[in-house]
Design a protein around this motif. Structure first.
Motif, PDB file in Angstrom:
ATOM      1  N   ILE A  86       0.866  -1.160   0.000  1.00 17.37           N
ATOM      2  CA  ILE A  86       0.000   0.000   0.000  1.00 17.37           C
ATOM      3  C   ILE A  86       0.915   1.225   0.000  1.00 17.37           C
ATOM      4  CG2 ILE A  86      -1.971  -1.115   1.076  1.00 17.37           C
ATOM      5  CD1 ILE A  86      -1.148   0.130   3.737  1.00 17.37           C
ATOM      6  N   ASP A  87       0.475   2.257  -0.695  1.00 16.81           N
ATOM      7  CA  ASP A  87       1.331   3.416  -0.928  1.00 16.81           C
ATOM      8  C   ASP A  87       1.858   4.030   0.365  1.00 16.81           C
ATOM      9  OD1 ASP A  87      -0.486   4.631  -3.865  1.00 16.81           O
ATOM     10  OD2 ASP A  87       1.086   3.109  -3.631  1.00 16.81           O
ATOM     11  N   SER A  88       1.037   4.050   1.377  1.00 20.98           N
ATOM     12  CA  SER A  88       1.417   4.740   2.611  1.00 20.98           C
ATOM     13  C   SER A  88       2.576   4.066   3.335  1.00 20.98           C
ATOM     14  CB  SER A  88       0.218   4.840   3.546  1.00 20.98           C
ATOM     15  OG  SER A  88      -0.254   3.556   3.892  1.00 20.98           O
ATOM     16  N   LEU A  89       2.864   2.820   2.998  1.00 18.28           N
ATOM     17  CA  LEU A  89       3.912   2.084   3.706  1.00 18.28           C
ATOM     18  C   LEU A  89       5.178   1.892   2.883  1.00 18.28           C
ATOM     19  CD1 LEU A  89       1.805  -0.634   5.513  1.00 18.28           C
ATOM     20  CD2 LEU A  89       2.718   1.489   6.448  1.00 18.28           C
ATOM     21  N   LYS A  90       5.121   2.284   1.633  1.00 17.17           N
ATOM     22  CA  LYS A  90       6.303   2.140   0.794  1.00 17.17           C
ATOM     23  C   LYS A  90       7.470   2.911   1.394  1.00 17.17           C
ATOM     24  CE  LYS A  90       4.219   1.299  -3.731  1.00 17.17           C
ATOM     25  NZ  LYS A  90       3.984   1.840  -5.082  1.00 17.17           N
ATOM     26  N   GLY A  91       8.623   2.278   1.423  1.00 20.70           N
ATOM     27  CA  GLY A  91       9.812   2.907   1.966  1.00 20.70           C
ATOM     28  C   GLY A  91      10.048   2.597   3.427  1.00 20.70           C
ATOM     29  N   ARG A  92       9.023   2.203   4.138  1.00 18.79           N
ATOM     30  CA  ARG A  92       9.205   1.860   5.560  1.00 18.79           C
ATOM     31  C   ARG A  92       9.133   0.353   5.794  1.00 18.79           C
ATOM     32  NH1 ARG A  92       6.102   3.185   9.720  1.00 18.79           N
ATOM     33  NH2 ARG A  92       4.144   3.456   8.586  1.00 18.79           N
ATOM     34  N   PHE A  93       8.287  -0.326   5.030  1.00 18.70           N
ATOM     35  CA  PHE A  93       8.115  -1.775   5.192  1.00 18.70           C
ATOM     36  C   PHE A  93       8.667  -2.489   3.967  1.00 18.70           C
ATOM     37  CE2 PHE A  93       4.194  -1.914   8.241  1.00 18.70           C
ATOM     38  CZ  PHE A  93       4.817  -1.016   9.089  1.00 18.70           C
ATOM     39  N   THR A  94       9.290  -3.634   4.204  1.00 16.61           N
ATOM     40  CA  THR A  94       9.832  -4.443   3.114  1.00 16.61           C
ATOM     41  C   THR A  94       9.416  -5.889   3.307  1.00 16.61           C
ATOM     42  OG1 THR A  94      11.767  -2.986   2.927  1.00 16.61           O
ATOM     43  CG2 THR A  94      11.898  -5.151   1.888  1.00 16.61           C
ATOM     44  N   ILE A  95       8.780  -6.436   2.300  1.00 17.13           N
ATOM     45  CA  ILE A  95       8.356  -7.835   2.335  1.00 17.13           C
ATOM     46  C   ILE A  95       9.382  -8.674   1.585  1.00 17.13           C
ATOM     47  CG2 ILE A  95       6.935  -7.642   0.258  1.00 17.13           C
ATOM     48  CD1 ILE A  95       4.942  -9.572   1.589  1.00 17.13           C
ATOM     49  N   SER A  96       9.617  -9.874   2.081  1.00 22.12           N
ATOM     50  CA  SER A  96      10.534 -10.785   1.408  1.00 22.12           C
ATOM     51  C   SER A  96      10.145 -12.219   1.751  1.00 22.12           C
ATOM     52  CB  SER A  96      11.983 -10.509   1.831  1.00 22.12           C
ATOM     53  OG  SER A  96      12.154 -10.721   3.217  1.00 22.12           O
ATOM     54  N   ARG A  97      10.735 -13.149   1.039  1.00 20.96           N
ATOM     55  CA  ARG A  97      10.455 -14.563   1.323  1.00 20.96           C
ATOM     56  C   ARG A  97      11.692 -15.391   1.011  1.00 20.96           C
ATOM     57  NH1 ARG A  97       5.519 -16.344  -2.191  1.00 20.96           N
ATOM     58  NH2 ARG A  97       6.017 -18.423  -1.347  1.00 20.96           N
ATOM     59  N   ASP A  98      11.756 -16.546   1.654  1.00 20.48           N
ATOM     60  CA  ASP A  98      12.824 -17.506   1.415  1.00 20.48           C
ATOM     61  C   ASP A  98      12.150 -18.853   1.185  1.00 20.48           C
ATOM     62  OD1 ASP A  98      14.908 -19.331   1.514  1.00 20.48           O
ATOM     63  OD2 ASP A  98      15.972 -18.279   3.093  1.00 20.48           O
ATOM     64  N   ASN A  99      11.995 -19.218  -0.056  1.00 22.25           N
ATOM     65  CA  ASN A  99      11.263 -20.448  -0.363  1.00 22.25           C
ATOM     66  C   ASN A  99      12.003 -21.695   0.109  1.00 22.25           C
ATOM     67  OD1 ASN A  99       9.154 -19.033  -1.459  1.00 22.25           O
ATOM     68  ND2 ASN A  99       9.741 -19.391  -3.594  1.00 22.25           N
ATOM     69  N   ALA A 100      13.297 -21.624   0.205  1.00 19.14           N
ATOM     70  CA  ALA A 100      14.064 -22.780   0.680  1.00 19.14           C
ATOM     71  C   ALA A 100      13.788 -23.053   2.159  1.00 19.14           C
ATOM     72  CB  ALA A 100      15.549 -22.551   0.461  1.00 19.14           C
ATOM     73  N   LYS A 101      13.418 -22.006   2.889  1.00 19.05           N
ATOM     74  CA  LYS A 101      13.148 -22.144   4.324  1.00 19.05           C
ATOM     75  C   LYS A 101      11.657 -22.092   4.630  1.00 19.05           C
ATOM     76  CE  LYS A 101      17.536 -20.095   5.785  1.00 19.05           C
ATOM     77  NZ  LYS A 101      18.172 -19.005   6.567  1.00 19.05           N
ATOM     78  N   ASN A 102      10.829 -21.949   3.611  1.00 16.47           N
ATOM     79  CA  ASN A 102       9.375 -21.830   3.812  1.00 16.47           C
ATOM     80  C   ASN A 102       9.043 -20.666   4.751  1.00 16.47           C
ATOM     81  OD1 ASN A 102       9.096 -24.067   2.199  1.00 16.47           O
ATOM     82  ND2 ASN A 102       8.574 -25.472   3.842  1.00 16.47           N
ATOM     83  N   MET A 103       9.687 -19.549   4.507  1.00 13.47           N
ATOM     84  CA  MET A 103       9.529 -18.399   5.382  1.00 13.47           C
ATOM     85  C   MET A 103       9.209 -17.141   4.595  1.00 13.47           C
ATOM     86  SD  MET A 103      10.081 -19.354   8.569  1.00 13.47           S
ATOM     87  CE  MET A 103      10.381 -17.784   9.371  1.00 13.47           C
ATOM     88  N   MET A 104       8.445 -16.263   5.210  1.00 14.94           N
ATOM     89  CA  MET A 104       8.190 -14.939   4.682  1.00 14.94           C
ATOM     90  C   MET A 104       8.483 -13.943   5.804  1.00 14.94           C
ATOM     91  SD  MET A 104       4.734 -13.200   3.132  1.00 14.94           S
ATOM     92  CE  MET A 104       3.779 -13.384   4.633  1.00 14.94           C
ATOM     93  N   TYR A 105       8.873 -12.740   5.404  1.00 13.44           N
ATOM     94  CA  TYR A 105       9.258 -11.742   6.381  1.00 13.44           C
ATOM     95  C   TYR A 105       8.633 -10.392   6.063  1.00 13.44           C
ATOM     96  CZ  TYR A 105      12.872 -15.289   6.890  1.00 13.44           C
ATOM     97  OH  TYR A 105      13.535 -16.471   7.054  1.00 13.44           O
ATOM     98  N   LEU A 106       8.529  -9.585   7.105  1.00 11.75           N
ATOM     99  CA  LEU A 106       8.145  -8.191   6.933  1.00 11.75           C
ATOM    100  C   LEU A 106       9.079  -7.359   7.795  1.00 11.75           C
ATOM    101  CD1 LEU A 106       6.087  -6.255   5.563  1.00 11.75           C
ATOM    102  CD2 LEU A 106       4.834  -6.297   7.728  1.00 11.75           C
ATOM    103  N   GLN A 107       9.970  -6.651   7.161  1.00 13.87           N
ATOM    104  CA  GLN A 107      10.865  -5.743   7.866  1.00 13.87           C
ATOM    105  C   GLN A 107      10.177  -4.397   7.981  1.00 13.87           C
ATOM    106  OE1 GLN A 107      14.122  -6.369   9.154  1.00 13.87           O
ATOM    107  NE2 GLN A 107      13.679  -4.411  10.137  1.00 13.87           N
ATOM    108  N   MET A 108      10.008  -3.947   9.215  1.00  8.36           N
ATOM    109  CA  MET A 108       9.304  -2.695   9.469  1.00  8.36           C
ATOM    110  C   MET A 108      10.280  -1.716  10.117  1.00  8.36           C
ATOM    111  SD  MET A 108       5.663  -4.185  10.860  1.00  8.36           S
ATOM    112  CE  MET A 108       6.368  -4.808  12.382  1.00  8.36           C
ATOM    113  N   THR A 109      10.411  -0.554   9.538  1.00  8.12           N
ATOM    114  CA  THR A 109      11.315   0.465  10.070  1.00  8.12           C
ATOM    115  C   THR A 109      10.554   1.761  10.318  1.00  8.12           C
ATOM    116  OG1 THR A 109      11.947   1.232   7.863  1.00  8.12           O
ATOM    117  CG2 THR A 109      13.247  -0.543   8.827  1.00  8.12           C
ATOM    118  N   SER A 110      11.178   2.662  11.044  1.00 12.68           N
ATOM    119  CA  SER A 110      10.568   3.963  11.361  1.00 12.68           C
ATOM    120  C   SER A 110       9.131   3.788  11.826  1.00 12.68           C
ATOM    121  CB  SER A 110      10.621   4.883  10.133  1.00 12.68           C
ATOM    122  OG  SER A 110      11.944   5.076   9.697  1.00 12.68           O
ATOM    123  N   LEU A 111       8.940   2.882  12.748  1.00  5.96           N
ATOM    124  CA  LEU A 111       7.595   2.558  13.191  1.00  5.96           C
ATOM    125  C   LEU A 111       6.927   3.729  13.881  1.00  5.96           C
ATOM    126  CD1 LEU A 111       8.263  -1.088  14.313  1.00  5.96           C
ATOM    127  CD2 LEU A 111       6.528  -0.383  12.657  1.00  5.96           C
TER     128      LEU A 111
END
Length: 123
Positions: A61-86
């Protein structure tokens, strides 16, 4: 069936960072687009970010661009959300979800949900 378990939530001061994790089990993780949603106190659940099966396409969503980063690691069956400047308004229960849709966006149908993890940002 896909089982999803979120972790990494907690209490953080405004300006701080947190990384949420979503552990998936059951069916092949890479067959699913994934998304993060959140539900602030007294409000409806809202889409935060999504990531395609391979991780090549990201949706925010536009309001969160630049502060939140989504990523995934399919080898580990994991997804992440890095949240900054909370900010205090980021306080919510955060959920991860899985979709069979090609686009893991806000309007996609998510078939599986985790139980949520609480994020509280103090001012």
């Amino acid at each position: 069936q896909v089982q999803l378990v979120e972790s990494g939530g907690g209490l953080v001061q405004a300006g701080g960072s947190l990384r949420l994790s979503c552990a998936a089990s059951g069916r092949t993780f890479s067959n699913y687009g994934m998304g993060w949603f959140r539900q602030p106190p007294g409000k409806e659940r809202e889409f935060v970010a999504g990531i395609s099966r391979t991780g090549g396409n990201l949706y925010y969503i536009d309001s969160l661009k630049g502060r939140f980063t989504i990523s995934r690691d399919n080898a580990k069956n994991m997804m992440y959300l890095q949240m900054t400047s909370l900010k205090p308004e980021d306080t919510a229960v955060y959920y991860c979800a899985a979709t069979t849709a090609i686009i893991a966006g806000r309007n996609s149908k998510y078939d599986y949900w985790g139980q949520g993890t609480q994020v509280t940002v103090s001012s």
